[in-house]
Motif scaffolding. Structure first.
Motif, PDB file in Angstrom:
ATOM      1  N   VAL A  52     -12.415  -5.061  -9.434  1.00  0.00           N
ATOM      2  CA  VAL A  52     -12.587  -5.189  -7.538  1.00  0.00           C
ATOM      3  C   VAL A  52     -11.414  -4.259  -6.490  1.00  0.00           C
ATOM      4  O   VAL A  52     -11.681  -4.504  -5.196  1.00  0.00           O
ATOM      5  N   HIS A  53     -10.299  -4.559  -7.123  1.00  0.00           N
ATOM      6  CA  HIS A  53      -9.622  -4.116  -6.068  1.00  0.00           C
ATOM      7  C   HIS A  53      -8.679  -2.569  -6.713  1.00  0.00           C
ATOM      8  O   HIS A  53      -8.219  -2.407  -5.199  1.00  0.00           O
ATOM      9  N   GLY A  54      -8.933  -2.021  -7.208  1.00  0.00           N
ATOM     10  CA  GLY A  54      -8.732  -0.672  -8.432  1.00  0.00           C
ATOM     11  C   GLY A  54      -9.638   0.075  -8.125  1.00  0.00           C
ATOM     12  O   GLY A  54      -9.894   0.747  -8.950  1.00  0.00           O
ATOM     13  N   ILE A  55     -11.046   0.143  -7.279  1.00  0.00           N
ATOM     14  CA  ILE A  55     -11.815   1.550  -7.130  1.00  0.00           C
ATOM     15  C   ILE A  55     -11.417   2.618  -6.492  1.00  0.00           C
ATOM     16  O   ILE A  55     -11.924   3.713  -6.906  1.00  0.00           O
ATOM     17  N   ALA A  56      -9.993   2.380  -4.888  1.00  0.00           N
ATOM     18  CA  ALA A  56      -9.531   3.279  -4.837  1.00  0.00           C
ATOM     19  C   ALA A  56     -10.231   4.845  -4.436  1.00  0.00           C
ATOM     20  O   ALA A  56     -10.085   5.270  -4.634  1.00  0.00           O
ATOM     21  N   GLY A  57     -11.678   4.145  -3.816  1.00  0.00           N
ATOM     22  CA  GLY A  57     -12.200   4.621  -3.013  1.00  0.00           C
ATOM     23  C   GLY A  57     -12.900   5.756  -4.054  1.00  0.00           C
ATOM     24  O   GLY A  57     -13.371   6.901  -3.395  1.00  0.00           O
ATOM     25  N   GLY A  58     -12.494   5.737  -4.782  1.00  0.00           N
ATOM     26  CA  GLY A  58     -14.225   6.631  -6.782  1.00  0.00           C
ATOM     27  C   GLY A  58     -15.440   5.494  -6.641  1.00  0.00           C
ATOM     28  O   GLY A  58     -15.660   5.153  -5.523  1.00  0.00           O
ATOM     29  N   PRO A  59     -15.566   6.102  -7.319  1.00  0.00           N
ATOM     30  CA  PRO A  59     -17.082   5.680  -7.514  1.00  0.00           C
ATOM     31  C   PRO A  59     -17.361   3.964  -7.999  1.00  0.00           C
ATOM     32  O   PRO A  59     -16.335   3.553  -8.336  1.00  0.00           O
ATOM     33  N   ALA A  60     -17.782   2.936  -7.613  1.00  0.00           N
ATOM     34  CA  ALA A  60     -17.857   1.406  -7.852  1.00  0.00           C
ATOM     35  C   ALA A  60     -18.822   1.320  -8.555  1.00  0.00           C
ATOM     36  O   ALA A  60     -19.583   1.946  -8.722  1.00  0.00           O
ATOM     37  N   PRO A  61     -18.671   0.066  -9.369  1.00  0.00           N
ATOM     38  CA  PRO A  61     -19.506  -0.120 -10.705  1.00  0.00           C
ATOM     39  C   PRO A  61     -21.307  -0.303 -10.135  1.00  0.00           C
ATOM     40  O   PRO A  61     -21.746   0.058 -11.212  1.00  0.00           O
ATOM     41  N   VAL A  62     -21.598  -0.246  -8.939  1.00  0.00           N
ATOM     42  CA  VAL A  62     -23.145  -0.174  -9.114  1.00  0.00           C
ATOM     43  C   VAL A  62     -23.524   0.769  -8.749  1.00  0.00           C
ATOM     44  O   VAL A  62     -24.801   0.922  -9.052  1.00  0.00           O
ATOM     45  N   GLU A  63     -22.742   2.062  -8.669  1.00  0.00           N
ATOM     46  CA  GLU A  63     -22.666   3.225  -8.566  1.00  0.00           C
ATOM     47  C   GLU A  63     -22.965   3.778  -9.680  1.00  0.00           C
ATOM     48  O   GLU A  63     -23.844   4.884  -9.883  1.00  0.00           O
ATOM     49  N   ILE A  64     -22.117   3.271 -10.856  1.00  0.00           N
ATOM     50  CA  ILE A  64     -22.292   4.550 -11.886  1.00  0.00           C
ATOM     51  C   ILE A  64     -23.294   3.914 -13.487  1.00  0.00           C
ATOM     52  O   ILE A  64     -23.210   4.335 -13.879  1.00  0.00           O
ATOM     53  N   PHE A  65     -23.120   2.633 -12.836  1.00  0.00           N
ATOM     54  CA  PHE A  65     -23.752   1.829 -14.194  1.00  0.00           C
ATOM     55  C   PHE A  65     -25.661   1.614 -14.703  1.00  0.00           C
ATOM     56  O   PHE A  65     -25.793   1.672 -13.133  1.00  0.00           O
ATOM     57  N   ASP A  66     -26.146   1.982 -15.340  1.00  0.00           N
ATOM     58  CA  ASP A  66     -27.148   1.837 -15.707  1.00  0.00           C
ATOM     59  C   ASP A  66     -28.087   1.087 -16.241  1.00  0.00           C
ATOM     60  O   ASP A  66     -27.440   0.831 -17.113  1.00  0.00           O
ATOM     61  N   LEU A  67     -28.765  -0.146 -15.807  1.00  0.00           N
ATOM     62  CA  LEU A  67     -29.292  -0.834 -16.303  1.00  0.00           C
ATOM     63  C   LEU A  67     -30.065  -0.974 -17.550  1.00  0.00           C
ATOM     64  O   LEU A  67     -30.203  -1.433 -18.849  1.00  0.00           O
ATOM     65  N   LYS A  68     -30.561   0.824 -17.651  1.00  0.00           N
ATOM     66  CA  LYS A  68     -31.553   0.776 -18.993  1.00  0.00           C
ATOM     67  C   LYS A  68     -30.873   0.894 -19.582  1.00  0.00           C
ATOM     68  O   LYS A  68     -31.077   0.338 -20.848  1.00  0.00           O
ATOM     69  N   SER A  69     -30.031   1.797 -19.159  1.00  0.00           N
ATOM     70  CA  SER A  69     -29.031   2.051 -20.880  1.00  0.00           C
ATOM     71  C   SER A  69     -28.525   1.454 -21.403  1.00  0.00           C
ATOM     72  O   SER A  69     -28.665   0.989 -22.531  1.00  0.00           O
ATOM     73  N   THR A  70     -27.947   0.780 -20.256  1.00  0.00           N
ATOM     74  CA  THR A  70     -27.272  -1.233 -21.237  1.00  0.00           C
ATOM     75  C   THR A  70     -27.759  -1.756 -21.987  1.00  0.00           C
ATOM     76  O   THR A  70     -27.726  -2.867 -23.081  1.00  0.00           O
ATOM     77  N   LEU A  71     -29.303  -1.951 -21.609  1.00  0.00           N
ATOM     78  CA  LEU A  71     -30.432  -2.538 -22.111  1.00  0.00           C
ATOM     79  C   LEU A  71     -30.521  -2.014 -23.712  1.00  0.00           C
ATOM     80  O   LEU A  71     -30.697  -3.438 -24.118  1.00  0.00           O
ATOM     81  N   TRP A  72     -30.575  -0.869 -23.661  1.00  0.00           N
ATOM     82  CA  TRP A  72     -30.897  -0.342 -25.281  1.00  0.00           C
ATOM     83  C   TRP A  72     -30.170  -0.723 -25.528  1.00  0.00           C
ATOM     84  O   TRP A  72     -30.379  -0.744 -26.751  1.00  0.00           O
ATOM     85  N   GLN A  73     -28.713  -0.687 -25.522  1.00  0.00           N
ATOM     86  CA  GLN A  73     -27.576  -0.771 -25.483  1.00  0.00           C
ATOM     87  C   GLN A  73     -27.521  -2.194 -26.619  1.00  0.00           C
ATOM     88  O   GLN A  73     -27.248  -1.671 -28.065  1.00  0.00           O
ATOM     89  N   THR A  74     -27.370  -2.846 -25.504  1.00  0.00           N
ATOM     90  CA  THR A  74     -27.792  -4.281 -26.089  1.00  0.00           C
ATOM     91  C   THR A  74     -28.846  -4.836 -27.351  1.00  0.00           C
ATOM     92  O   THR A  74     -28.216  -5.423 -28.949  1.00  0.00           O
TER      93      THR A  74
END
Lengths: 208, 110
Positions: A52-74
């Protein structure tokens, strides 16, 4: 407290002497695994603040996570928990080492698939979004948390290879059974940690 | 079969019943996983609601993992294990909750 401790995973009446020996060794292993969970808890706490507080101008979680890939891993890890359950049944009820070896082999393949998918996911984050660990506090703790889990799973796979060798050399004797029971607890708990990771890191990151 | 130790009935169920437990566990955890991914993937929940829903689903799924895959239930013989797990859950809640509380509080003061 009861005098007799029965670890959840057990051999029951199929091998009474080893079942009795399991009471102490497996309970001790439970204590070790619980301290391992405490390690993950601290990583989760840091992640909760940093995401929440440590993005520091970099990419946010919602920009870099991929739902489909996470589902396959799960799904790969969940399926591997089930195949290890079947291996535990073979360990308990069949003296047939073939069923045990086959289920353990399936678990190994699914675990390796999980590692491959997660590594591909990291590679995508780095190449497409420049999301390397040093970019922000969020990314540092993200790679530390998922990386710690990754290393645990890799260690589990190594443990499986060692057990495969022990099965081949010593056969299914008492010590080997006890080690396989502890490996089962280790493996199932890694899946529990992953449930927390996909819920609190990936899914809550994707639903801001 | 020697029976000099007291094996609780809940553990002496036989192979078929135990296999059914694993299958039940697989179905339950798969359903909970798909529910969580489906709710987020469809955009049905977000923000604070998502956190509450995901937290609930995760706790239920973790309980299912302990119940069906790790065989931890309320049987008397498992109480040492269960107490150990619940104590760990308390420590985890204190550490995570306390850290989040302090760090977020500090953030608002900066």
């Amino acid at each position: 407290m009861s005098d007799v401790r029965h670890p959840g995973l057990n051999l029951g009446t199929t091998d009474s002497p080893v079942h009795d020996a399991a009471e102490e060794t497996v309970f001790g292993f439970w204590v070790l695994m619980m301290s391992d969970l405490a390690l993950f808890a601290v990583l989760f706490a840091t992640y909760a603040a940093m995401s929440v507080h440590g993005i520091a101008g970099g990419p946010a979680p919602v920009e870099i996570f991929d739902l489909k890939s996470t589902l396959w891993q799960t799904l790969a890890l969940l399926a591997s928990s089930f195949t290890f359950g079947m291996a535990a049944l073979a360990l308990k009820y069949d003296d047939d080492r073939r069923a045990l070896s086959l289920w353990l082999g399936a678990t190994f393949v699914l675990g390796a698939l999980f590692l491959g998918l997660e590594a591909r996911d990291w590679a995508r984050m780095v190449t497409e979004h420049g999301a390397t660990p040093q970019v922000s506090g969020f990314l540092s703790i993200f790679y530390l948390l998922t990386g710690t889990h990754f290393v645990h799973v890799a260690a589990g796979l190594l443990w499986m290879l060692v057990m495969a060798a022990q099965l081949a050399i010593f056969g299914l004797d008492g010590a080997v059974k006890l080690r396989l029971m502890r490996l089962a607890i280790y493996w199932h708990l890694l899946d529990v940690v992953w449930v927390a990771i996909f819920s609190f890191v990936f899914l809550s990151g994707l639903a801001p | 079969m020697s029976d000099d130790h007291d094996l609780p009935r809940s553990e002496d169920v036989g192979e078929a019943a135990e296999r059914r437990q694993y299958i039940r566990g697989a179905v339950a955890t798969l359903a909970l996983t798909l529910a969580a991914f489906g709710l987020v993937g469809s955009g049905y929940v977000s923000g604070g609601t998502a956190l509450v829903v995901l937290c609930t689903l995760a706790i239920v799924q973790i309980a299912a993992h302990f119940r069906f895959f790790l065989h931890i239930d309320l049987a008397r013989s498992h109480r040492d294990d269960l107490q150990l797990i619940l104590f760990t859950a308390l420590i985890v809640a204190l550490m995570v909750g306390g850290t989040v509380w302090i760090l977020f509080d500090q953030h608002t003061r900066m």
